[in-house]
Design a protein around this motif. Structure first.
Motif, PDB file in Angstrom:
ATOM      1  N   LYS A 134       0.867  -1.179   0.000  1.00  0.00           N
ATOM      2  CA  LYS A 134       0.000   0.000   0.000  1.00  0.00           C
ATOM      3  C   LYS A 134       0.903   1.228   0.000  1.00  0.00           C
ATOM      4  O   LYS A 134       1.676   1.424   0.927  1.00  0.00           O
ATOM      5  N   ASN A 135       0.821   2.004  -1.038  1.00  0.00           N
ATOM      6  CA  ASN A 135       1.639   3.211  -1.180  1.00  0.00           C
ATOM      7  C   ASN A 135       3.132   2.886  -1.198  1.00  0.00           C
ATOM      8  O   ASN A 135       3.950   3.690  -0.750  1.00  0.00           O
ATOM      9  N   ILE A 136       3.481   1.709  -1.684  1.00  0.00           N
ATOM     10  CA  ILE A 136       4.883   1.303  -1.747  1.00  0.00           C
ATOM     11  C   ILE A 136       5.047   0.300  -2.886  1.00  0.00           C
ATOM     12  O   ILE A 136       4.152  -0.492  -3.166  1.00  0.00           O
ATOM     13  N   GLU A 137       6.195   0.367  -3.535  1.00  0.00           N
ATOM     14  CA  GLU A 137       6.503  -0.603  -4.585  1.00  0.00           C
ATOM     15  C   GLU A 137       7.137  -1.829  -3.936  1.00  0.00           C
ATOM     16  O   GLU A 137       8.096  -1.716  -3.176  1.00  0.00           O
ATOM     17  N   THR A 165       1.778  -7.491   4.556  1.00  0.00           N
ATOM     18  CA  THR A 165       1.352  -6.240   3.950  1.00  0.00           C
ATOM     19  C   THR A 165       2.321  -5.143   4.367  1.00  0.00           C
ATOM     20  O   THR A 165       2.562  -4.939   5.555  1.00  0.00           O
ATOM     21  N   PHE A 166       2.858  -4.445   3.383  1.00  0.00           N
ATOM     22  CA  PHE A 166       3.778  -3.354   3.625  1.00  0.00           C
ATOM     23  C   PHE A 166       3.098  -2.058   3.208  1.00  0.00           C
ATOM     24  O   PHE A 166       2.519  -1.988   2.121  1.00  0.00           O
ATOM     25  N   SER A 167       3.165  -1.043   4.060  1.00  0.00           N
ATOM     26  CA  SER A 167       2.556   0.231   3.711  1.00  0.00           C
ATOM     27  C   SER A 167       3.415   1.387   4.211  1.00  0.00           C
ATOM     28  O   SER A 167       4.156   1.257   5.181  1.00  0.00           O
ATOM     29  N   THR A 168       3.294   2.492   3.515  1.00  0.00           N
ATOM     30  CA  THR A 168       4.014   3.702   3.882  1.00  0.00           C
ATOM     31  C   THR A 168       3.023   4.847   3.957  1.00  0.00           C
ATOM     32  O   THR A 168       2.280   5.086   3.003  1.00  0.00           O
ATOM     33  N   HIS A 191       6.818   3.491   8.022  1.00  0.00           N
ATOM     34  CA  HIS A 191       6.795   2.234   7.283  1.00  0.00           C
ATOM     35  C   HIS A 191       6.205   1.154   8.183  1.00  0.00           C
ATOM     36  O   HIS A 191       6.748   0.865   9.249  1.00  0.00           O
ATOM     37  N   THR A 192       5.108   0.574   7.739  1.00  0.00           N
ATOM     38  CA  THR A 192       4.393  -0.419   8.536  1.00  0.00           C
ATOM     39  C   THR A 192       4.451  -1.782   7.871  1.00  0.00           C
ATOM     40  O   THR A 192       4.226  -1.907   6.668  1.00  0.00           O
ATOM     41  N   THR A 193       4.749  -2.787   8.672  1.00  0.00           N
ATOM     42  CA  THR A 193       4.717  -4.177   8.231  1.00  0.00           C
ATOM     43  C   THR A 193       3.670  -4.896   9.060  1.00  0.00           C
ATOM     44  O   THR A 193       3.716  -4.860  10.286  1.00  0.00           O
ATOM     45  N   GLU A 194       2.720  -5.506   8.385  1.00  0.00           N
ATOM     46  CA  GLU A 194       1.692  -6.305   9.055  1.00  0.00           C
ATOM     47  C   GLU A 194       1.794  -7.723   8.527  1.00  0.00           C
ATOM     48  O   GLU A 194       1.722  -7.946   7.322  1.00  0.00           O
ATOM     49  N   ILE A 195       1.988  -8.675   9.423  1.00  0.00           N
ATOM     50  CA  ILE A 195       2.122 -10.070   9.018  1.00  0.00           C
ATOM     51  C   ILE A 195       1.076 -10.891   9.750  1.00  0.00           C
ATOM     52  O   ILE A 195       0.958 -10.811  10.970  1.00  0.00           O
ATOM     53  N   THR A 196       0.319 -11.669   8.989  1.00  0.00           N
ATOM     54  CA  THR A 196      -0.687 -12.558   9.548  1.00  0.00           C
ATOM     55  C   THR A 196      -0.333 -13.979   9.140  1.00  0.00           C
ATOM     56  O   THR A 196      -0.125 -14.255   7.965  1.00  0.00           O
TER      57      THR A 196
END
Length: 182
Positions: free
Chosen positions: A8-11, A40-43, A48-53
């Motif tokens: 999300k908002n990141i390449e 899921t990586f988002s900026t 910079h947020t990393t969400e791992i499920t």
């Protein structure tokens, strides 16, 4: 571990994916079979947020970390997941119970069909899952593993739905439901 990557908002670069796969591979030692994970990586505004499920056969474990560096966020999220997995396995060993009662099924994330007809605020996301009987202790564990503020479950002792929530003082609250018939 099979991993699906989302940005999300990141390449999503191959270096980012490789780093996440490398870090998550250290969790494989805890699982007897291959499990699925969603990263899921988002900026947002420099954060910079990393969400791992991680979807286990009888449970879901989730971690989310935000820092100024995506690679640091990955490291922190994987470390948090590892702590949760160890905590989860330790509790299961202490209890020696069948863990099949911790389960989420049938997620429906579709939008309401009559979305355009509504004025003001609308429901933009719906989830449906089957309530499986579990003990209050199991529900608290599941809520902590998901890192959520509330959790709905079917009380195994009462056979009724209940809602657990985290209180500001760090303890838990519980809401039981009564049915009113006409």
């Amino acid at each position: 571990m099979r991993i699906e990557f989302y940005g999300k908002n990141i390449e999503l670069t191959s270096a980012l994916k490789n780093q996440a796969e490398k870090k998550l591979s250290k969790l494989d030692k805890y699982f007897s079979e291959e499990v699925e994970a969603k990263a899921t990586f988002s900026t947002i505004k420099g954060d910079h947020t990393t969400e791992i499920t991680v979807f286990l056969p009888s449970s879901i474990i989730r971690a989310e970390e935000t820092t100024e560096d995506m690679y640091a966020s990955i490291d922190l999220a994987v470390d948090a997941l590892e702590r949760q997995v160890r905590k989860y396995k330790t509790r299961l060993k202490k209890r020696n119970q069948n863990t099949k009662s911790i389960r989420f099924d049938n997620f429906d994330q579709s939008l309401p069909k009559d979305e355009d007809d509504r004025q003001g605020k609308i429901v933009t996301k719906r989830k449906a899952f089957t309530l499986t009987p579990m003990l209050e202790e199991e529900a608290i564990l599941q809520m902590e593993l998901l890192n959520h503020n509330f959790f709905i479950f079917l009380d195994a002792d009462l056979g009724e739905p209940a809602l657990l929530y985290k209180r500001k003082d760090g303890n838990f609250g519980r809401i039981d439901f009564d049915y009113v018939s006409d």
